[in-house]
Design a protein around this motif. Structure first.
Motif, PDB file in Angstrom:
ATOM      1  N   ALA A  85      -7.039  -5.201  11.687  1.00 29.48           N
ATOM      2  CA  ALA A  85      -8.146  -4.380  11.188  1.00 29.48           C
ATOM      3  C   ALA A  85      -7.704  -3.163  10.375  1.00 29.48           C
ATOM      4  O   ALA A  85      -8.445  -2.691   9.511  1.00 29.48           O
ATOM      5  N   ASN A  86      -6.530  -2.658  10.648  1.00 32.11           N
ATOM      6  CA  ASN A  86      -6.060  -1.470   9.932  1.00 32.11           C
ATOM      7  C   ASN A  86      -4.539  -1.406  10.045  1.00 32.11           C
ATOM      8  O   ASN A  86      -3.924  -2.240  10.723  1.00 32.11           O
ATOM      9  N   THR A  87      -3.923  -0.426   9.401  1.00 32.46           N
ATOM     10  CA  THR A  87      -2.452  -0.419   9.371  1.00 32.46           C
ATOM     11  C   THR A  87      -1.863  -0.267  10.773  1.00 32.46           C
ATOM     12  O   THR A  87      -0.833  -0.875  11.084  1.00 32.46           O
ATOM     13  N   ARG A  88      -2.487   0.536  11.606  1.00 32.56           N
ATOM     14  CA  ARG A  88      -1.955   0.735  12.954  1.00 32.56           C
ATOM     15  C   ARG A  88      -1.923  -0.577  13.729  1.00 32.56           C
ATOM     16  O   ARG A  88      -0.904  -0.937  14.329  1.00 32.56           O
ATOM     17  N   GLU A  89      -3.025  -1.304  13.670  1.00 30.51           N
ATOM     18  CA  GLU A  89      -3.087  -2.581  14.388  1.00 30.51           C
ATOM     19  C   GLU A  89      -2.145  -3.604  13.750  1.00 30.51           C
ATOM     20  O   GLU A  89      -1.539  -4.420  14.441  1.00 30.51           O
ATOM     21  N   PHE A 111      -9.101  -6.796   2.478  1.00 24.72           N
ATOM     22  CA  PHE A 111     -10.222  -7.593   1.983  1.00 24.72           C
ATOM     23  C   PHE A 111     -11.545  -6.975   2.436  1.00 24.72           C
ATOM     24  O   PHE A 111     -11.569  -5.922   3.009  1.00 24.72           O
ATOM     25  N   TYR A 123      -1.600   1.170   1.305  1.00 27.46           N
ATOM     26  CA  TYR A 123      -1.721   0.302   2.482  1.00 27.46           C
ATOM     27  C   TYR A 123      -0.395  -0.385   2.782  1.00 27.46           C
ATOM     28  O   TYR A 123       0.138  -0.315   3.895  1.00 27.46           O
ATOM     29  N   GLU A 126       2.550   2.075   3.761  1.00 23.58           N
ATOM     30  CA  GLU A 126       2.553   2.524   5.159  1.00 23.58           C
ATOM     31  C   GLU A 126       3.087   1.439   6.079  1.00 23.58           C
ATOM     32  O   GLU A 126       3.873   1.719   6.997  1.00 23.58           O
TER      33      GLU A 126
ATOM     34  N   THR B  54     -15.058  -3.213   9.357  1.00 24.59           N
ATOM     35  CA  THR B  54     -13.873  -4.084   9.375  1.00 24.59           C
ATOM     36  C   THR B  54     -12.606  -3.352   9.805  1.00 24.59           C
ATOM     37  O   THR B  54     -11.610  -3.986  10.101  1.00 24.59           O
ATOM     38  N   ARG B  55     -12.648  -2.012   9.776  1.00 23.16           N
ATOM     39  CA  ARG B  55     -11.434  -1.247  10.091  1.00 23.16           C
ATOM     40  C   ARG B  55     -11.348  -0.851  11.561  1.00 23.16           C
ATOM     41  O   ARG B  55     -10.431  -0.130  11.950  1.00 23.16           O
ATOM     42  N   PHE B  56     -12.351  -1.274  12.339  1.00 23.69           N
ATOM     43  CA  PHE B  56     -12.320  -1.014  13.777  1.00 23.69           C
ATOM     44  C   PHE B  56     -12.039  -2.309  14.533  1.00 23.69           C
ATOM     45  O   PHE B  56     -12.251  -3.404  14.007  1.00 23.69           O
ATOM     46  N   GLN B 277      -7.718   3.941   6.192  1.00 27.06           N
ATOM     47  CA  GLN B 277      -7.065   3.340   5.021  1.00 27.06           C
ATOM     48  C   GLN B 277      -6.232   4.439   4.390  1.00 27.06           C
ATOM     49  O   GLN B 277      -6.780   5.447   3.920  1.00 27.06           O
ATOM     50  N   PRO B 278      -4.896   4.293   4.405  1.00 29.20           N
ATOM     51  CA  PRO B 278      -4.059   5.399   3.910  1.00 29.20           C
ATOM     52  C   PRO B 278      -4.302   5.726   2.441  1.00 29.20           C
ATOM     53  O   PRO B 278      -4.749   4.897   1.667  1.00 29.20           O
TER      54      PRO B 278
END
Lengths: 340, 340, 340, 340
Positions: A85-89, A111, A123, A126, B54-56, B277-278
């Motif tokens: 879902a995001n860079t951390r995940e 996307f 993105y 990172e 979508t980012r969660f 989103q970085p």
């Protein structure tokens, strides 16, 4: 060793077999993994677009890689789709896949939202700076934010961990532009094409390999096309590339992706189960026709029995009209979706 | 009562404030919820595109709705974004949101893969037949598989639970075609536009309301535009619609979505935190300029202080050139992304 | 007087009747001109897209304007399509049309090649600086190089002769952006929409009129829609706009442009002859069906007899399904052409 | 003999030199014709897109072919662009060009209007059935109605006079699909690519040649690329193809087409004069930069002097960064126009 040196050759994206409850069918996934390795694929590519990564939960995505890594036991390298879902995940997923011993991860460009080149860069930057495993950029502009040439070049210069790009645009000059921009400074960087219909010319203009959905169904053919092309047997490679275009078009364009590949896999004796994306009755009907066409195409190559009722004699060689009709149907479908 | 009758009015999509660790900032989310309700929004629409659903993670999406439902306590109806990885997961989310008392869910059409109309139909049909809560179809063709008129009509006829469509295409004739196809048989069916730049004309040709990102930043203006339009004060509504176009364009097109809205929110005293989103350094620089422009636009309406250094006198009224330049910049950006 | 003051109202684009040899049918063109004027169109717009200007020779294009100017004798203003192969030829055409007394010319943006905004600017600038007659810019991005907002603004500021833009994009916010950029400095500048399916909302957000192909077939309806909208009888206007959408879609999208309009014209008693663009047998067959549908739509408004075999009772009012099917067919066609 | 047998090799599209009055510069056109033939082009292709056929009058288009046919005197075959306003005018042009002894005509698909496949078929069928000279279909979907695979197949089967297709889409799989559909029944049918950036791979997958604008500027390079590819010297051909991509991109994408080619031609000592499409001052400025870049690219191959101030040493070989920057600029331009 599977996990050293430059990435090259055909990495096979695999559909994940599901059981009657719609859950991951582990025994069939293990059997399919062996089946592919035995047929000569250079590597495996789970959790890609063919692998329907968006239709699984984060936990399921991890389990798919774990099963396949365990079953592969280093026989071939694994390129693991790792987008979350995001860079951390995503970075957490990279760490886990690294612990499983995959050769590299492939990360699709962000996307849903269509991001600017600067945001796409940020993105991947990172992720590239914070992952313990090699990263393949995954450019598929028909589904995700495009990764442009300047961004690939910049990431290749700034992030040692970024070692490859998989490009599914099918655009030859675009591939040439990327190679021109990156290879002089990073001769180790790998260029893979995801567009089976252009595999031979892509290899001839400088690609190192591909991630080709066709190889999940007819690994023998894709491998042979790769070998013929790399040894520059141009006429033989061209003849085989033509067949791959027909097969690829039929599987890709005659049904919602990746249902054509699922139908073909069934004909090869692998049981992928039913899709998580529900079917309308219209679609069920249509798949019956497509399955017949695929059966004829595969039987022509000796990979499936002819359907009941038989096929036009020597589908590929004797009756160009039948192929013409298939191609026509496929192109109409293609147009209906605004892709041609 | 918030949860009865036909959906109508402006449902506000909200950004989810994040704390310094990038986690959901619950106190600020609660404060923002109250702030919106106090400013007259007709309803709330969490987990939409503006809400960066979508980012969660799936768990975070549930928590966002839980917090907001708890904070709202029935003062306004909630339309909860409920799309998950597949129909099974989506239906589970629908059940949970129903238990929280939301008025309806909104489910975006399948994205990443571009599905055929038949597949889009089958997806919503399965959800519509198995959910305990009213469903709003969410059509946003720039990000997800389009929901065509015939599919909306068919679902409206076959699924009582499908009660509305939110359409973010901004295409007036398309909206008319949908209303013509559906309203005669389903007068209770609601049509919402997600395209703020066309809110007034959309309402005038028959829409029931909107889900408008602008209302998350200037709920006072969006509400006033709705009221002026519904009471057919055409000239006043038009004048306000023009301002909304400038504001919407600036927030939507001058930065990667929804960063322009995040910047404007900060100017209004809500702290949305940093995006997941970085940002690249280029983007940071650009946001400073955009924030200045937004500050001038908002100060002109009395919603923010002028930035240090001041604004061109009477931005909207006295200096059309300045607006011209903003619009030009926005349009260049728009073109750069292939949207104009 | 027809030739003074700001352009406004509905300028009717006309098909050019051809005789059995495929040549201009002068008597029918004269009769059609009278027929339109008698039915209340505000002005005439020959040599537009509906007028198939690209399918005539330069000499024929001149003759069309000469015949219509002669027949009109100043009863209504003429907006003459004047685009030729290059600026020199276009300026010569402008001079000739000026000598015939037309109110203004309309010049489509350069087509075939897709030009940059700078080149589009330079093209119109050269014409605007060297023509004796008022110029309407003609933006139709689906067929020709787009004219962006900044270019319209710049030309409006630099060229007094450029007095209007006709925009056929159907994009409401785009129209608002143009009006915002131009009107403050040039209150005399005219904004016309070429997208009949959005005529009412376009007028409500500030357009001055339209060049609407529908008005060449049902001038009574288009005129009434204009009048109802300008007097802000919103509900009545909306109801009529809905009918215009159905009629416009059917004529525009069910056949290669402008064949649907040609078929409808025939039903109204004007004989346009056969197109210069040849028909395949499939197209002939399809036109029969379309003609039946159009006959029902027109008879419902009292403008044509019902076709043999009759129509579903009260097509518009009683049987929404039939309209639904028409709309479905139209939309499928639209999609087939990649326009939806 | 130039006018017998199957079409193959590189047919060079030529810019038409203009004099200081903007008229056809006959002596320079004759000199340019000789210059091309002396440098080994297989054939000539006047009145194509590079030849700006739309910017000349019908009379001028005839004169261009007459001059070039006279100058060529059968040394190489001529493929004459013959599209006029409608089929009647086009057939007349075909007859005239036939009388001049051209090998074949090339007819672009109907443009401005976007026609359906059925209409495109009917257009070419009428011409194919009524022309005395061989016809090459010209597919350039970015500018004109697309000619789909089924239409090419049908025309190849029904019209003996239709002997070739020139396709400028640059889409490899599309070319394969056309060859598969047509070649079995019409082994004499010729497939030409108009997309220089993919010339080598197009030839390797089965094309017979190309109509390549690059060959109007550096006929030596295009001819060498053709020869190396046909003799399957893959590595050498690939290296040259890379250079052609850089050169083609720079000429095609850095300016409004075909201005980059005009600038490069000037560097080679041919004087094309000024375009009929006027320039803005911004464009004049930009062309100076582009001309410098082109001068460096051409000097690197020994075809032009370095510009005043010199070039980065060994542009192509030693400084990949400079090429990277050129490519970046080109791609940004490409994106700006919505082409990438």
């Amino acid at each position: 060793m599977a996990n050293q040196g430059k990435l090259k050759g055909i990495f096979t994206p695999n559909i994940v077999p599901l059981d009657q409850h719609g859950d991951i069918h582990e025994p069939e996934l293990r059997r399919y993994t062996d089946w592919l390795i035995e047929r000569g694929v250079h590597g495996l590519y789970p959790n890609g677009s063919t692998g329907e990564f968006t239709r699984f939960t984060p936990e399921e995505r991890r389990r798919i890689i774990a099963i396949m890594a365990d079953q592969t036991r280093g026989r071939v390298p694994i390129l693991a789709g790792a987008a979350e879902a995001n860079t951390r995940e995503t970075i957490k997923a990279c760490e886990y896949y690294h612990s499983l011993g995959v050769r590299a991860v492939a990360i699709v460009s962000p996307f849903y939202y269509k991001l600017s080149p600067n945001a796409v860069y940020a993105y991947f930057k990172e992720i590239g700076d914070n992952t313990p495993v090699d990263v393949t950029l995954y450019n598929i502009p028909m589904f995700a934010s495009p990764i442009d040439v300047a961004t690939v070049q910049r990431l290749s210069e700034e992030c040692e961990r970024v070692v490859a790009i998989k490009d599914s645009s099918g655009d030859l000059p675009h591939m040439i532009r990327m190679i021109q921009a990156v290879r002089p400074n990073r001769p180790d960087f790998t260029f893979l094409t995801g567009w089976d219909a252009a595999l031979m010319p892509m290899l001839l203009i400088g690609c190192d390999g591909g991630t080709n959905a066709t190889s999940g169904v007819v690994p023998e053919i894709t491998r042979k096309l790769y070998d013929l092309t790399m040894s520059q047997e141009i006429e033989k490679a061209r003849e085989l590339q033509y067949k791959v275009v027909t097969l690829f078009d039929t599987m890709l364009l005659s049904a919602d992706f990746p249902e054509g590949f699922r139908a073909a896999l069934r004909l090869r004796g692998i049981n992928p189960g039913e899709s998580r994306q529900p079917y309308s009755s219209d679609q069920h009907l249509k798949m019956e026709t497509i399955t017949r066409v695929l059966a004829c195409l595969l039987s022509d190559e000796g990979f499936a029995d002819q359907p009941i009722g038989g096929c036009p004699v020597g589908a590929q060689k004797v009756d160009p009209d039948q192929i013409g009709r298939i191609v026509k149907g496929v192109l109409a479908e293609l147009k209906e979706r605004g892709l041609a």
